[in-house]
Design a protein around this motif. Structure first.
Motif, short mmCIF file in Angstrom:
data_model
loop_
_atom_site.label_atom_id
_atom_site.label_comp_id
_atom_site.label_asym_id
_atom_site.label_seq_id
_atom_site.Cartn_x
_atom_site.Cartn_y
_atom_site.Cartn_z
N THR A 141 29.67 38.78 88.84
CA THR A 141 30.51 39.72 89.58
C THR A 141 29.90 41.11 89.48
N PRO A 142 29.65 41.75 90.62
CA PRO A 142 29.10 43.10 90.56
C PRO A 142 30.10 44.08 89.94
N LEU A 143 29.55 44.99 89.15
CA LEU A 143 30.35 46.02 88.50
C LEU A 143 29.79 47.37 88.94
N ALA A 144 30.60 48.15 89.65
CA ALA A 144 30.14 49.50 90.03
C ALA A 144 30.79 50.49 89.08
N GLY A 145 31.80 51.23 89.52
CA GLY A 145 32.48 52.16 88.60
C GLY A 145 33.44 51.45 87.67
N GLY A 146 33.86 50.26 88.05
CA GLY A 146 34.76 49.48 87.21
C GLY A 146 36.21 49.91 87.28
N THR A 147 36.54 50.86 88.13
CA THR A 147 37.91 51.37 88.10
C THR A 147 38.92 50.41 88.73
N ASP A 148 38.45 49.48 89.53
CA ASP A 148 39.32 48.39 89.97
C ASP A 148 39.11 47.16 89.10
N LEU A 149 37.84 46.89 88.85
CA LEU A 149 37.50 45.64 88.17
C LEU A 149 38.05 45.58 86.75
N ILE A 150 37.86 46.64 85.98
CA ILE A 150 38.22 46.59 84.56
C ILE A 150 39.73 46.46 84.36
N THR A 188 29.69 57.91 94.24
CA THR A 188 31.07 58.04 93.72
C THR A 188 31.89 58.93 94.64
N HIS A 189 33.20 58.85 94.47
CA HIS A 189 34.08 59.70 95.27
C HIS A 189 33.76 61.17 95.04
N SER A 190 33.44 61.52 93.81
CA SER A 190 33.10 62.92 93.52
C SER A 190 31.87 63.33 94.31
N VAL A 237 41.49 60.50 96.14
CA VAL A 237 41.52 59.28 95.31
C VAL A 237 41.88 59.65 93.87
N GLY A 238 42.81 58.91 93.29
CA GLY A 238 43.13 58.95 91.86
C GLY A 238 43.13 60.31 91.21
N THR A 239 42.25 60.45 90.25
CA THR A 239 42.12 61.69 89.49
C THR A 239 40.64 62.03 89.40
N GLY A 245 34.64 55.93 90.22
CA GLY A 245 34.90 55.01 91.33
C GLY A 245 33.93 55.25 92.48
N THR A 246 33.51 54.16 93.13
CA THR A 246 32.50 54.28 94.18
C THR A 246 33.07 53.89 95.55
N LEU A 247 32.32 54.31 96.57
CA LEU A 247 32.69 53.96 97.93
C LEU A 247 32.63 52.45 98.10
N GLY A 260 32.87 50.09 95.87
CA GLY A 260 33.95 49.42 95.15
C GLY A 260 35.26 49.53 95.91
N ASN A 261 35.51 50.67 96.49
CA ASN A 261 36.74 50.89 97.24
C ASN A 261 36.82 49.92 98.43
N VAL A 262 35.68 49.72 99.09
CA VAL A 262 35.65 48.87 100.28
C VAL A 262 35.69 47.39 99.91
N ALA A 284 43.43 51.38 100.10
CA ALA A 284 42.17 52.04 99.76
C ALA A 284 41.99 53.27 100.66
N ASP A 285 41.75 54.41 100.05
CA ASP A 285 41.81 55.65 100.82
C ASP A 285 40.61 55.92 101.71
N THR A 286 39.44 55.40 101.33
CA THR A 286 38.28 55.74 102.18
C THR A 286 38.23 54.87 103.44
N LEU A 338 25.20 41.61 97.88
CA LEU A 338 25.58 42.94 97.44
C LEU A 338 25.82 43.81 98.67
N LEU A 339 26.78 44.70 98.53
CA LEU A 339 26.93 45.75 99.53
C LEU A 339 26.01 46.88 99.08
N THR A 340 25.00 47.19 99.88
CA THR A 340 24.07 48.23 99.41
C THR A 340 24.40 49.59 100.00
C1 LIG Z 1 44.00 55.34 87.78
C2 LIG Z 1 43.45 54.86 89.08
C3 LIG Z 1 43.79 55.53 90.25
C4 LIG Z 1 43.27 55.09 91.47
N1 LIG Z 1 43.61 55.78 92.60
C5 LIG Z 1 43.11 55.38 93.79
C6 LIG Z 1 43.43 56.08 94.98
O1 LIG Z 1 44.16 57.07 94.96
N2 LIG Z 1 42.92 55.63 96.14
C7 LIG Z 1 42.10 54.55 96.20
O2 LIG Z 1 41.64 54.19 97.29
N3 LIG Z 1 41.77 53.86 95.08
C8 LIG Z 1 42.26 54.25 93.89
N4 LIG Z 1 41.94 53.56 92.75
C9 LIG Z 1 41.13 52.34 92.87
C10 LIG Z 1 39.63 52.51 92.61
O3 LIG Z 1 39.36 53.63 91.82
C11 LIG Z 1 38.84 52.64 93.89
O4 LIG Z 1 39.08 51.54 94.72
C12 LIG Z 1 37.34 52.75 93.60
O5 LIG Z 1 36.67 53.21 94.74
C13 LIG Z 1 36.73 51.43 93.18
O6 LIG Z 1 35.35 51.64 92.96
P1 LIG Z 1 34.58 51.12 91.66
O7 LIG Z 1 33.19 51.55 91.78
O8 LIG Z 1 35.28 51.54 90.43
O9 LIG Z 1 34.74 49.56 91.85
P2 LIG Z 1 34.65 48.38 90.79
O10 LIG Z 1 35.90 48.31 90.02
O11 LIG Z 1 33.38 48.47 90.02
O12 LIG Z 1 34.55 47.17 91.79
C14 LIG Z 1 35.62 46.81 92.63
C15 LIG Z 1 35.31 45.49 93.31
O13 LIG Z 1 34.22 45.65 94.20
C16 LIG Z 1 33.12 44.85 93.82
N5 LIG Z 1 31.94 45.68 94.08
C17 LIG Z 1 31.79 46.97 93.71
N6 LIG Z 1 30.64 47.45 94.23
C18 LIG Z 1 30.05 46.44 94.91
C19 LIG Z 1 28.85 46.34 95.66
N7 LIG Z 1 28.03 47.39 95.82
N8 LIG Z 1 28.56 45.16 96.22
C20 LIG Z 1 29.39 44.10 96.08
N9 LIG Z 1 30.54 44.16 95.41
C21 LIG Z 1 30.87 45.31 94.82
C22 LIG Z 1 33.37 44.49 92.39
O14 LIG Z 1 32.79 43.25 92.06
C23 LIG Z 1 34.87 44.41 92.35
O15 LIG Z 1 35.31 43.21 92.85
C24 LIG Z 1 42.43 53.97 91.52
C25 LIG Z 1 42.08 53.31 90.33
C26 LIG Z 1 42.58 53.75 89.12
C27 LIG Z 1 42.20 53.04 87.87
#
Ligand SMILES: Cc1cc2nc3c(=O)[nH]c(=O)nc-3n(C[C@H](O)[C@H](O)[C@H](O)COP(=O)(O)OP(=O)(O)OC[C@H]3O[C@@H](n4cnc5c(N)ncnc54)[C@H](O)[C@@H]3O)c2cc1C
Lengths: 759, 286
Positions: free
Chosen positions: B26-35, B71-73, B95-97, B104-106, B108-110, B117-119, B160-162
């Motif tokens: 499983t791909p791990l980007a920022g982990g903010t959804d996954l973890i 990342t969103h930042s 997004v979030g904080t 968090g990454t674009l 991951g959000n998609v 998902a906001d983006t 992978l989504l590149t």
């Molecule tokens: C406290 C908190 C607040 C949040 N608030 C918001 C908010 O306001 N708005 C919002 O939209 N989201 C919010 N989120 C959700 C999250 O932060 C976003 O969706 C973020 O963009 C996810 O990105 P990530 O890199 O952390 O994804 P990850 O957790 O790393 O990955 C998410 C999923 O995508 C997959 N993935 C990631 N990157 C790739 C890739 N390149 N190719 C293939 N698969 C991939 C992973 O395997 C996983 O299934 C919040 C999360 C938290 C914890």
């Protein structure tokens, strides 16, 4: 410069920023096991059978304990003793503890706990507080499911209402509020070979914990030793609940002769531990045309959940505060705390008063509106001043700074009067009061001890029985000790609260630590001062009565003359083998309560406050933005103004959560629907409005340096101020918390004052 | 607790795709959804994408390619994104904080494909295309088709989504992004709206792009609303009509729920507001 009254930094601040501190989960002991709790998945059932075989076969699992293993009594002793430590025949709420599972790893213990199978015969739960009261068939407690009924009878309300020009009558509701402390509940028990058991954990009340463990293990108090670990927030949520956790670790530790640790995870904590009592209020108030509050009639019902825990005491505070901080000669209050099949509710900042004050202060604004008076003016005509009598018949003599808090807020805010603009912006006021300390409901606990030791090198350690919860008690008490002994603040060290160091000092609740422990410390320091002054008197040849301690030295009170640095006095005492250690003790002045009439001196004194909220309401979405808040509090004496302001800011934010977003509820089976922080919405720092904190000091003669208690009060008047501001902004009155966008939107829609179309 | 048995952080895309070819990682980007979701029954084998340099933003003649691991930042401060894709920056900023935006990454959000998902609404307005790469293939799928349902996409276990390729809109275009939640930060969208108004020289709306998040089961463009707006000159009445139409669409597609009596008029009002906000940017320019 005096140390008391100075803005010194909280002693723990730097450590917290650096991540230093021994919270319970940071502590580890050789051979330590981890516990996990098996809980009821349903709200009400008869237990048919508990099957532990499969859980015990899991690798790493060590033992399972049920009620049958308890050597002492199976109760958590709080007030009424109706709560079992582990369920026997019935379970009465979702999350009720049934068994404790032990394993070498925490995850193993949690997994094994899921494998304990409990056969249950489900019974229909009673979930609604009004249906629970006097339920015809289901008796969860006594005959009527009422844990406690309190009343106030003063004057003749029926006659008074008939002479009123305006009468306002309404119903109000408030939901659970979750404490949301950063650190979940956590506890460790360490059995010692000498037959004693040590308990360390996150807690407000070490003496409650000791009582619970002695009762469950059947031990004398001398063999149970309780120490508070660094505690990451409490707000009342760690008043009675840690007693339960302590038993959950003490029983297995005692049986297995090994240390045991238990840390609740967040969801487990939110599902199974106490919260603010949900409430229902019917409130009737009447006033004459000249704006005099003539009569108040209140029926107040709160949901105590499955067991009574602290509910009778919570009800007491709510009852005394039922009419707000006003003179009123005709008062009838009937309050009830009822049993339901929901999680036991308990202490939470304000302790039964925020709910009733939401109603009381909403009523005041409605009276003002009907009378055509400014809300501040109506309050001014009725508020309590020195010489007045409260609704419980208590005569107020000193330290009544309510009117000054009102003046300060009005002055600081420049609250615009005159023509209202239709811009969705509104102002809302609340004036509230807080009975300091435990009051008559807890008068048997109203004493505290302290111990102070001055070491040969001039440093000082002290111990008290009350606890640091993040509120800043350690800092404030250190300031008091430093002031009394003339030693620099850096040389004063508090030892973690510990039941072996001071006699039972009651709980750390009711905003009582500064006054109670402060007074006990003054007592102890006074004894040491006597020794120091006698020694100095001998050396300086000046009578003791002519000596004073000023800024680190013993100096003559009147004339110029020789002086002696404190260090030197200490050295001299040490050489002379004089004891520079003392125990202090403080007993509150007396309180009283007549159960039949609700008359008496309910609390030793009162703190007073005025809040003003400025909000903007979005007419289309119903969203409320709190733009600014002003809060003035009469605290007697701000021993540390920075920490006092911190209490105001934190209390306001927590109060805004209660007012606007926090909405925990159960489904039709009694299961909490939102036990996590993505669905239970607490405010963040970004939600904080600009806050203007104003400190008013009308000294309380029996408090240390004039200080009164004050930690809870900042939260108490926030919700009604916001509700009143919403009404002022867009003309709708919300009578049920939280004030969500949906409720405002619905009210706007059904009110005849349909939103004027925007230009 | 998180039960990860294997963790790999490759240094090149090739290596990553080799690992992914097994279909077990499983791909791990920022982990903010996954973890947060991995507590309990999460993936056991994780492939960390942070060593792949997939966070670049590149500009070509007609499009802007944003690396999946931006990342969103970064979306908030990247000069190219803030200028050419201001809507995406605005969405990312909500997004979030700060902490979540820093991790968090674009991508991951998609890929997480939450209905809120906001983006995503911002991407839809830019006709964004997801670039998907596996060991032996590369394909491009419009984001609109990529997200197939709530928390569902058409990504394969070895893909992978590149990057995500966005079309900037012709000038002058005026945008607005609105989000309805329950607090100021860590705020899950109860509704989000992305609006672009392309204006002609005479002050009429040449074309419009309007997308909504958390309104439909899957975030989507509201082409019905876009058609209503095209060719008209901005007015309060027009925007109110657009809002009403959006509300109708919501009820038709998402059905009536407990929240509908509130959400229907609020959606109408918010869309009206978003359009007015975008349009006022327009008038401000002239
Ligand atoms: C406290 C908190 C607040 C949040 N608030 C918001 C908010 O306001 N708005 C919002 O939209 N989201 C919010 N989120 C959700 C999250 O932060 C976003 O969706 C973020 O963009 C996810 O990105 P990530 O890199 O952390 O994804 P990850 O957790 O790393 O990955 C998410 C999923 O995508 C997959 N993935 C990631 N990157 C790739 C890739 N390149 N190719 C293939 N698969 C991939 C992973 O395997 C996983 O299934 C919040 C999360 C938290 C914890």
């Amino acid at each position: 410069m005096a140390v008391v009254g100075r803005r010194v930094r909280r002693v723990e601040s730097l450590d917290r920023v650096k991540g230093v501190g021994s919270f319970t989960d940071d502590l580890t002991y050789a051979g330590m096991l981890h516990a996990a709790v098996v809980r009821s998945p349903v709200a009400r059932a008869r237990i048919k059978h508990i099957e532990t075989g499969r859980a015990l076969r899991r690798a790493g699992a060590e033992a399972v304990f049920t009620f049958q293993d308890i050597p002492g009594r199976n109760v958590v002793p709080i007030i009424l003793e109706d709560q079992p430590f582990l369920a026997e025949e019935y379970v009465n709420y979702v999350g009720e503890p049934i068994a404790v599972v032990l394993a070498s790893e925490r995850e193993t213990a949690r997994a094994a706990a899921k494998e304990v199978s409990v056969r249950l015969e489900e019974l229909p739960p009673i979930l609604d507080l009004l249906k629970a009261r006097r339920h015809p068939r289901v008796h969860l407690f006594g005959e009527d499911n009422v844990f406690k009924h309190l009343r106030i009878r003063r004057g003749d309300t029926a006659a008074a209402f008939s002479s009123c020009d305006v009468i306002v009558e309404n119903e109000y509701r408030t939901p659970y509020q979750e404490h949301a402390y950063i650190e979940p509940e956590a506890m460790i028990a360490i059995p010692h070979p000498d037959g004693t058991i040590e308990i360390r954990g996150s807690m407000q009340c070490p003496f409650y914990v000791r009582k619970a463990v002695t009762s469950v293990l059947g031990l004398p108090e001398s063999r149970v030793w309780v120490v508070q670990a660094a505690t990451g927030g409490a707000f009342g949520g760690k008043e009675d609940v840690p007693s339960l956790l302590a038993c959950q670790v003490a029983l297995p530790a005692w049986k297995l002769k090994k240390p045991v640790k238990l840390v609740y995870d967040r969801t487990e904590d939110m599902v199974s531990t106490s919260k603010r009592h949900p409430s229902w209020v019917r409130y009737k108030s009447g006033a004459t045309r000249d704006g005099v509050l003539k009569a108040v009639e209140v029926e107040y019902v709160i949901d105590g959940g499955a067991y009574s825990t602290l509910s009778p005491a919570v009800l007491y505070r709510g009852t005394v505060h039922a009419a707000g901080p006003y003179r009123c000669d005709n008062v009838k209050v009937d309050s009830y705390v009822v049993a339901t099949n929901r999680v036991p509710t308990g202490a939470f900042r304000g302790f039964g008063s925020p709910q009733i004050l939401f109603a009381a202060e909403s009523q005041m604004d409605q009276l003002a509106e009907r009378l055509g008076l400014h809300p501040a003016e109506l309050r001014r005509r009725n508020l309590l001043r020195a010489g007045d009598t409260t609704i419980t018949g208590q005569k107020l003599t000193v330290s009544v700074g309510l009117e000054e808090t009102l003046d300060r807020v009005l002055e600081a805010s420049g609250w615009p009067t005159g023509q209202k603009r239709d811009d969705g912006v509104g102002y809302g006021l609340s004036t509230v009061f807080y009975g300091v300390g435990l009051g008559a409901a807890g008068k048997h606990l109203a004493r505290t001890g302290a111990r102070v030791i001055v070491h040969a090198d001039g440093s000082v350690t002290f111990s008290v029985g009350t606890t640091e919860l993040g509120q800043g008690m350690t800092t404030v008490l250190s300031q008091i000790v430093s002031e009394e002994l003339g030693t620099p603040l850096e040389c004063v060290q508090m030892i973690a609260p510990d039941t072996s160091r001071v006699p039972d000092s009651g709980p750390t609740v009711a905003s009582r630590s500064t006054t109670m422990s402060g007074n006990a410390l003054k007592d102890a320091c006074g004894k040491i001062r006597d020794v120091l002054l006698a020694e100095a008197s001998r050396a300086l040849r000046i009578p003791v009565s002519d000596l004073r301690i000023v800024e680190g030295a013993i100096v003559p009170a009147k004339e110029e003359g020789p002086s002696m640095p404190i260090d030197e006095a200490i050295k001299s005492c040490t050489t002379a083998r004089l004891p520079l250690s003392a125990e202090g003790w403080h007993v509150s002045t007396s309180t009283s309560w007549d159960d039949r009439t609700g008359q008496g001196d309910a609390y030793v004194t009162y703190a007073w406050a005025t809040n003003l909220a400025k909000v903007r309401v979005d007419r289309e979405t119903g969203e409320v933005t709190v733009l600014k808040m002003w809060a003035a509090h009469d605290v007697g004496k701000a021993v540390n103004p920075t920490l006092a302001e911190g209490q105001i800011e934190g209390g306001i934010l927590q109060g805004l959560g209660f007012a606007l977003t926090e909405n925990m509820f159960t489904d039709e089976r009694g299961v909490i629907v939102n036990p996590d922080f993505s669905t239970y919405i607490i405010p963040t720092a970004a939600d904080s409005p600009e806050i203007v904190s104003l400190l008013v000091e009308h000294p309380y003669p029996d408090g240390p340096h004039g200080a009164k208690g004050f930690g809870e009060q900042p939260l108490m008047g926030v919700a009604p101020a916001v509700a009143n501001a919403v009404r002022d902004a867009v003309g709708v009155r919300i009578t049920e918390l939280p004030i969500t966008p949906e409720k405002i939107w619905n009210a706007l829609r059904s009110s005849r004052r349909v939103p004027v179309t925007q230009r | 607790m998180i039960d990860v048995t294997t963790y790999i952080r490759p240094g090149s895309l090739e290596e990553a795709l080799d690992v992914l070819a097994s279909g077990e990682f499983t791909p791990l980007a920022g982990g903010t959804d996954l973890i947060p979701h991995a507590r309990g029954r999460g993936p056991r084998k994780m492939l960390d994408l942070s060593g792949l340099s997939l966070d670049r933003v590149t500009r070509t003649a007609s499009s802007i390619e944003v690396g999946a691991c931006a990342t969103h930042s970064e979306l908030c401060r990247d000069a190219v994104v803030t200028k050419a894709l201001p809507l995406l920056s605005k969405a990312a900023a909500l997004v979030g904080t700060k902490q979540v935006r820093n991790r968090g990454t674009l991508g991951g959000n998609v890929v997480n494909a939450s209905p809120c998902a906001d983006t995503v609404p911002a991407l839809l307005n830019h006709d964004a295309v997801a670039v998907l790469v596996s060991k032996d293939a590369r394909r491009k799928v419009p984001v609109e088709a990529f997200i197939t349902g709530p928390y569902a996409t058409c990504i394969g276990p070895n893909e992978l989504l590149t990057s995500i390729v966005c079309e900037p809109l012709e000038k002058p275009t005026f945008v607005s992004f609105l989000k309805l939640g329950r607090r100021q930060a860590v705020n899950i969208s109860r509704m989000s709206l992305a609006v672009c108004l392309m204006m002609d020289g005479k002050g009429s709306i040449k074309g419009a792009r309007v997308s909504a998040g958390a309104v439909f089961p899957v975030a989507r463009r509201m082409r019905e609303v876009e058609r209503l707006l095209a060719g008209e000159s901005p007015s309060k009445r027009l925007f109110a009509e657009a809002g009403a139409l959006a509300a109708q669409l919501m009820v038709k597609e998402s059905g009536v729920r407990w929240s509908t009596p509130y959400k229907r008029p609020v959606l109408a009002a918010l869309l009206e507001r978003a359009l007015a906000e975008a349009a006022s940017g327009n008038f401000g320019e002239q």
